[in-house]
Design a protein around this motif. Structure first.
Motif, PDB file in Angstrom:
ATOM      1  N   SER A  42       0.850  -1.190   0.000  1.00 50.66           N
ATOM      2  CA  SER A  42       0.000   0.000   0.000  1.00 50.66           C
ATOM      3  C   SER A  42       0.890   1.247   0.000  1.00 50.66           C
ATOM      4  CB  SER A  42      -0.874  -0.022   1.256  1.00 50.66           C
ATOM      5  OG  SER A  42      -1.640   1.132   1.365  1.00 50.66           O
ATOM      6  N   PRO A  43       0.565   2.294  -0.787  1.00 49.46           N
ATOM      7  CA  PRO A  43      -0.673   2.542  -1.529  1.00 49.46           C
ATOM      8  C   PRO A  43      -0.669   2.076  -2.983  1.00 49.46           C
ATOM      9  CG  PRO A  43       0.630   4.530  -1.502  1.00 49.46           C
ATOM     10  CD  PRO A  43       1.410   3.512  -0.725  1.00 49.46           C
ATOM     11  N   ALA A  44       0.296   1.238  -3.370  1.00 44.10           N
ATOM     12  CA  ALA A  44       0.303   0.715  -4.735  1.00 44.10           C
ATOM     13  C   ALA A  44      -0.824  -0.276  -4.964  1.00 44.10           C
ATOM     14  CB  ALA A  44       1.654   0.060  -5.036  1.00 44.10           C
ATOM     15  N   VAL A  45      -1.505  -0.671  -3.899  1.00 43.87           N
ATOM     16  CA  VAL A  45      -2.646  -1.574  -4.003  1.00 43.87           C
ATOM     17  C   VAL A  45      -3.881  -0.846  -4.537  1.00 43.87           C
ATOM     18  CG1 VAL A  45      -4.202  -3.065  -2.654  1.00 43.87           C
ATOM     19  CG2 VAL A  45      -1.759  -3.042  -2.150  1.00 43.87           C
ATOM     20  N   ALA A  46      -3.887   0.475  -4.467  1.00 40.36           N
ATOM     21  CA  ALA A  46      -5.038   1.270  -4.920  1.00 40.36           C
ATOM     22  C   ALA A  46      -5.405   0.951  -6.360  1.00 40.36           C
ATOM     23  CB  ALA A  46      -4.736   2.762  -4.763  1.00 40.36           C
ATOM     24  N   LYS A  47      -6.688   1.017  -6.662  1.00 41.46           N
ATOM     25  CA  LYS A  47      -7.194   0.656  -7.995  1.00 41.46           C
ATOM     26  C   LYS A  47      -6.870   1.707  -9.045  1.00 41.46           C
ATOM     27  CE  LYS A  47     -11.222   0.536  -6.094  1.00 41.46           C
ATOM     28  NZ  LYS A  47     -12.702   0.468  -5.914  1.00 41.46           N
ATOM     29  N   ASN A  48      -6.882   2.979  -8.654  1.00 41.97           N
ATOM     30  CA  ASN A  48      -6.831   4.079  -9.621  1.00 41.97           C
ATOM     31  C   ASN A  48      -5.450   4.707  -9.775  1.00 41.97           C
ATOM     32  OD1 ASN A  48      -9.607   3.670  -9.919  1.00 41.97           O
ATOM     33  ND2 ASN A  48     -10.097   5.136  -8.304  1.00 41.97           N
ATOM     34  N   VAL A  49      -4.447   4.156  -9.130  1.00 44.04           N
ATOM     35  CA  VAL A  49      -3.078   4.639  -9.315  1.00 44.04           C
ATOM     36  C   VAL A  49      -2.388   3.794 -10.380  1.00 44.04           C
ATOM     37  CG1 VAL A  49      -2.983   5.348  -6.894  1.00 44.04           C
ATOM     38  CG2 VAL A  49      -2.032   3.121  -7.570  1.00 44.04           C
ATOM     39  N   ILE A  50      -1.201   4.203 -10.780  1.00 39.53           N
ATOM     40  CA  ILE A  50      -0.342   3.391 -11.642  1.00 39.53           C
ATOM     41  C   ILE A  50       0.781   2.853 -10.777  1.00 39.53           C
ATOM     42  CG2 ILE A  50       1.160   3.373 -13.667  1.00 39.53           C
ATOM     43  CD1 ILE A  50      -0.455   5.773 -14.727  1.00 39.53           C
ATOM     44  N   ALA A  51       0.730   1.575 -10.461  1.00 34.15           N
ATOM     45  CA  ALA A  51       1.744   0.932  -9.626  1.00 34.15           C
ATOM     46  C   ALA A  51       2.881   0.446 -10.513  1.00 34.15           C
ATOM     47  CB  ALA A  51       1.142  -0.228  -8.850  1.00 34.15           C
ATOM     48  N   VAL A  52       4.113   0.780 -10.138  1.00 28.12           N
ATOM     49  CA  VAL A  52       5.267   0.565 -11.014  1.00 28.12           C
ATOM     50  C   VAL A  52       6.273  -0.404 -10.401  1.00 28.12           C
ATOM     51  CG1 VAL A  52       7.159   1.677 -12.251  1.00 28.12           C
ATOM     52  CG2 VAL A  52       5.005   2.904 -11.917  1.00 28.12           C
ATOM     53  N   GLY A  53       6.612  -1.438 -11.142  1.00 28.43           N
ATOM     54  CA  GLY A  53       7.687  -2.346 -10.783  1.00 28.43           C
ATOM     55  C   GLY A  53       8.954  -1.973 -11.522  1.00 28.43           C
ATOM     56  N   ASP A 259     -12.458   3.670 -10.699  1.00 30.37           N
ATOM     57  CA  ASP A 259     -13.492   3.035  -9.889  1.00 30.37           C
ATOM     58  C   ASP A 259     -13.693   3.789  -8.574  1.00 30.37           C
ATOM     59  OD1 ASP A 259     -15.163   0.574 -10.067  1.00 30.37           O
ATOM     60  OD2 ASP A 259     -14.260   0.137  -8.117  1.00 30.37           O
ATOM     61  N   PRO A 260     -14.918   3.798  -8.020  1.00 32.15           N
ATOM     62  CA  PRO A 260     -15.138   4.450  -6.733  1.00 32.15           C
ATOM     63  C   PRO A 260     -14.306   3.792  -5.633  1.00 32.15           C
ATOM     64  CG  PRO A 260     -17.230   3.956  -7.813  1.00 32.15           C
ATOM     65  CD  PRO A 260     -16.167   3.259  -8.584  1.00 32.15           C
ATOM     66  N   PRO A 261     -13.951   4.535  -4.586  1.00 30.20           N
ATOM     67  CA  PRO A 261     -13.175   3.944  -3.486  1.00 30.20           C
ATOM     68  C   PRO A 261     -13.966   2.840  -2.800  1.00 30.20           C
ATOM     69  CG  PRO A 261     -14.021   6.114  -2.896  1.00 30.20           C
ATOM     70  CD  PRO A 261     -14.269   5.949  -4.354  1.00 30.20           C
ATOM     71  N   ALA A 262     -13.265   1.815  -2.349  1.00 21.69           N
ATOM     72  CA  ALA A 262     -13.895   0.680  -1.681  1.00 21.69           C
ATOM     73  C   ALA A 262     -13.646   0.753  -0.179  1.00 21.69           C
ATOM     74  CB  ALA A 262     -13.355  -0.630  -2.249  1.00 21.69           C
ATOM     75  N   ALA A 263     -14.273  -0.122   0.551  1.00 19.90           N
ATOM     76  CA  ALA A 263     -14.049  -0.222   1.993  1.00 19.90           C
ATOM     77  C   ALA A 263     -12.692  -0.869   2.237  1.00 19.90           C
ATOM     78  CB  ALA A 263     -15.151  -1.044   2.637  1.00 19.90           C
ATOM     79  N   THR A 264     -12.007  -0.486   3.293  1.00 18.71           N
ATOM     80  CA  THR A 264     -10.723  -1.091   3.619  1.00 18.71           C
ATOM     81  C   THR A 264     -10.899  -2.574   3.895  1.00 18.71           C
ATOM     82  OG1 THR A 264     -10.995  -0.484   5.944  1.00 18.71           O
ATOM     83  CG2 THR A 264      -9.794   1.064   4.545  1.00 18.71           C
ATOM     84  N   ALA A 265      -9.847  -3.328   3.610  1.00 20.24           N
ATOM     85  CA  ALA A 265      -9.832  -4.787   3.784  1.00 20.24           C
ATOM     86  C   ALA A 265     -10.893  -5.475   2.938  1.00 20.24           C
ATOM     87  CB  ALA A 265      -9.997  -5.158   5.260  1.00 20.24           C
ATOM     88  N   CYS A 266     -11.287  -4.861   1.827  1.00 22.00           N
ATOM     89  CA  CYS A 266     -12.317  -5.437   0.960  1.00 22.00           C
ATOM     90  C   CYS A 266     -11.834  -6.754   0.355  1.00 22.00           C
ATOM     91  CB  CYS A 266     -12.688  -4.456  -0.149  1.00 22.00           C
ATOM     92  SG  CYS A 266     -11.286  -3.709  -1.012  1.00 22.00           S
ATOM     93  N   SER A 267     -12.760  -7.676   0.197  1.00 21.89           N
ATOM     94  CA  SER A 267     -12.437  -8.957  -0.432  1.00 21.89           C
ATOM     95  C   SER A 267     -12.698  -8.918  -1.931  1.00 21.89           C
ATOM     96  CB  SER A 267     -13.256 -10.081   0.203  1.00 21.89           C
ATOM     97  OG  SER A 267     -14.646  -9.834   0.067  1.00 21.89           O
ATOM     98  N   SER A 268     -13.498  -7.956  -2.385  1.00 22.60           N
ATOM     99  CA  SER A 268     -13.745  -7.706  -3.803  1.00 22.60           C
ATOM    100  C   SER A 268     -13.804  -6.189  -3.964  1.00 22.60           C
ATOM    101  CB  SER A 268     -15.055  -8.359  -4.252  1.00 22.60           C
ATOM    102  OG  SER A 268     -15.284  -8.131  -5.628  1.00 22.60           O
ATOM    103  N   CYS A 269     -12.681  -5.576  -4.341  1.00 20.75           N
ATOM    104  CA  CYS A 269     -12.528  -4.125  -4.204  1.00 20.75           C
ATOM    105  C   CYS A 269     -13.070  -3.322  -5.380  1.00 20.75           C
ATOM    106  CB  CYS A 269     -11.053  -3.790  -3.976  1.00 20.75           C
ATOM    107  SG  CYS A 269     -10.397  -4.502  -2.434  1.00 20.75           S
ATOM    108  N   VAL A 270     -13.229  -3.926  -6.547  1.00 22.38           N
ATOM    109  CA  VAL A 270     -13.792  -3.213  -7.691  1.00 22.38           C
ATOM    110  C   VAL A 270     -15.305  -3.160  -7.528  1.00 22.38           C
ATOM    111  CG1 VAL A 270     -14.144  -3.242 -10.192  1.00 22.38           C
ATOM    112  CG2 VAL A 270     -11.902  -3.795  -9.234  1.00 22.38           C
ATOM    113  N   LEU A 271     -15.868  -1.957  -7.529  1.00 22.72           N
ATOM    114  CA  LEU A 271     -17.290  -1.770  -7.263  1.00 22.72           C
ATOM    115  C   LEU A 271     -18.131  -1.672  -8.528  1.00 22.72           C
ATOM    116  CD1 LEU A 271     -17.098   0.781  -4.307  1.00 22.72           C
ATOM    117  CD2 LEU A 271     -17.069  -1.720  -4.244  1.00 22.72           C
TER     118      LEU A 271
END
Length: 483
Positions: A42-53, A259-271
């Protein structure tokens, strides 16, 4: 990446909330340097960011005994996220990058007389490695994409800020995803990596597959986000056009939505669930995204890449299958050698949202409200088509890629409501679509992220009922050995 865990955390929620409320703001985040130990953080786990390796570097920055930019750094954090999403999104060179070094002991210039040795520092310069070194490479690429659209280069190859627009974060991310190249391996080992896996995500970024520069001339259809409501289906039909100027036998299309923000610790985070598919007309074959044989119900980033043959007709299909909100905006980017046949959907105008005031306040053009062509249901009045010139022949690739490693020309879908037709001569071809002269990207080439605009252009106008299309080409100069 901060926290060494892959669960959707408060930081991820904050990131997603900010981008959702400020849809033109792009956030680029380092995936982390824990390798396989803890996974992407985290915060690379966020849906709407660009996470870079990170990959190894290239050219003179390859350390003795090391690999090149086609191999993942062993320290680069891996996915998936706790809810199963693909991370990192993309990778870029981050192992031995020449960078600035803080020298608080000096009060004047600290530039050394010569570049330091690989892995060492000298004066105000130093070599370093990590996903935090790869992230600025992606950030610089994002800045170039934003400039390209903001300054209006996309219509006729000339700077025209009057027609420029601020691209959404989803469009910028879709451009990166669509052009990304698959790696060859991890560390110094080949073959231990696959497309859409949790090591490389969608692959190493490559602007040569998306926007025209250097010796690569491509067709470009660029556009603002569409809006879709629950149960709606948007369709776009294309026909493959393989010629001596564009003989790339692969087609790629990418779908990204904020995507809209999800609840923390979500098991299915895309809404909000959108589904991308590609249908081949000749036999009704259906292609699904991200290497799957069915719909992707986990990610808000989807890509299809497949081999194609000349004259084949395909339908790109975007369906809103399950939305938690009234509607959802999305960005679509496609690439290959083809012409646009029709837009078989009737999407509603994109709701107006305030433009983010940082880092630059630019006007955003209003969505198209022009009518469809009643004869075939095609919205033919709001696409700006940029075609490649025909005076730069493209040699065939000597290192032919597989279907999962496409090297091709590219387009980005965009609405344009107010473009006026041009009348100057044009030496390319473009009839309700695009042609291209983009050469394949070969393994001995890498992207230079310090580009200088050097453009040539030609244009034409094609009238169909009340419709007008503008066509042109543009090119950028780049150093093959630059990063």
């Amino acid at each position: 990446g901060g926290a060494s865990h892959n669960q959707y955390h408060t930081y991820d929620q904050w990131m997603d909330t900010f981008v959702y409320n400020n849809p033109d703001m792009v956030i680029v985040v380092a995936a982390g340097n824990t390798g396989k130990s803890f996974g992407v953080g985290s915060p690379a786990v966020a849906k709407n960011v660009i996470a870079v390796g990170s990959t190894f570097s290239a050219g003179n920055d390859i350390k003795s005994g090391g690999s090149d930019q086609h191999y993942l750094s062993t320290f680069s954090s891996r996915g998936p996220t706790a809810d199963g999403r693909i991370k990192p999104d993309v990778v870029a060179p981050g192992q031995w990058i020449l960078s600035a070094k803080a020298r608080p002991d000096l009060t004047s210039t600290c530039d050394p007389a010569s570049v330091p040795e690989l892995g060492k520092s000298s004066g105000g310069l130093m070599y370093d490695m990590g996903t935090s070194m790869a992230t600025p490479v992606v950030s610089g690429t994002v800045a170039l994409i934003r400039q390209y659209f903001q300054e209006g280069w996309f219509v006729n190859g000339s700077k025209n800020e009057a027609i420029g627009f601020s691209p959404s974060a989803a469009l910028v991310k879709a451009v990166l995803i669509n052009g990304a190249q698959s790696l060859l391996g991890i560390g110094t080992t080949s073959g231990n990596i696959t497309d859409y896996d949790y090591n490389q995500g969608f692959g190493r970024i490559n602007l040569q597959n998306v926007v025209p520069f250097g010796n690569y001339s491509i067709s470009l259809i660029a556009g603002k986000d569409k809006v879709i409501t629950n149960g709606d289906i948007h369709k776009l039909s294309i026909q493959i056009q393989l010629t001596s100027m564009c003989s790339l036998s692969e087609f790629t299309v990418s779908l990204v939505w904020t995507d809209p923000p999800a609840a923390t610790a979500c098991s299915s985070c895309v809404l909000n669930h959108l589904d991308l598919s590609l249908i081949r007309s000749s036999d009704s074959s259906v292609f699904y995204p991200n290497g799957l044989d069915s719909k992707d119900t986990v990610n808000n980033v989807e890509r299809i890449r497949t081999s194609v043959s000349d004259q084949e007709v395909y339908t790109i299909r975007v369906e809103a299958s399950n939305l938690s909100t009234e509607s959802q905006n999305y960005a679509l980017v496609a690439s290959g050698c083809f012409q646009l046949l029709s837009n078989g959907s009737n999407p509603a105008p994109v709701p107006k949202r305030p433009v983010t005031r940082a880092p630059r306040n630019l006007p955003v053009s209003s969505p198209s409200t022009k009518p469809f062509d009643g004869s075939n249901g095609a919205q033919v009045s709001n696409y700006s088509v940029t075609s490649a010139p025909t005076k730069h022949p493209v040699s065939s690739s000597t290192n032919k890629p597989t279907a999962s490693k496409a090297k091709k020309s590219a387009v980005a879908l965009r609405d344009v409501a107010t473009n006026s037709p041009t009348t100057s001569p044009h030496d390319g071809t473009s009839v309700m679509g695009a042609t291209s002269g983009l050469a394949p990207f070969t393994p001995n080439q890498s992207v230079n992220f310090q580009l200088q605009f050097s453009l040539f252009s030609s244009s034409t106008s094609i009238s169909s009922s009340s419709s007008s299309y503008t066509s042109s080409s543009s090119s950028f100069n780049t150093d093959k050995n630059g990063r």
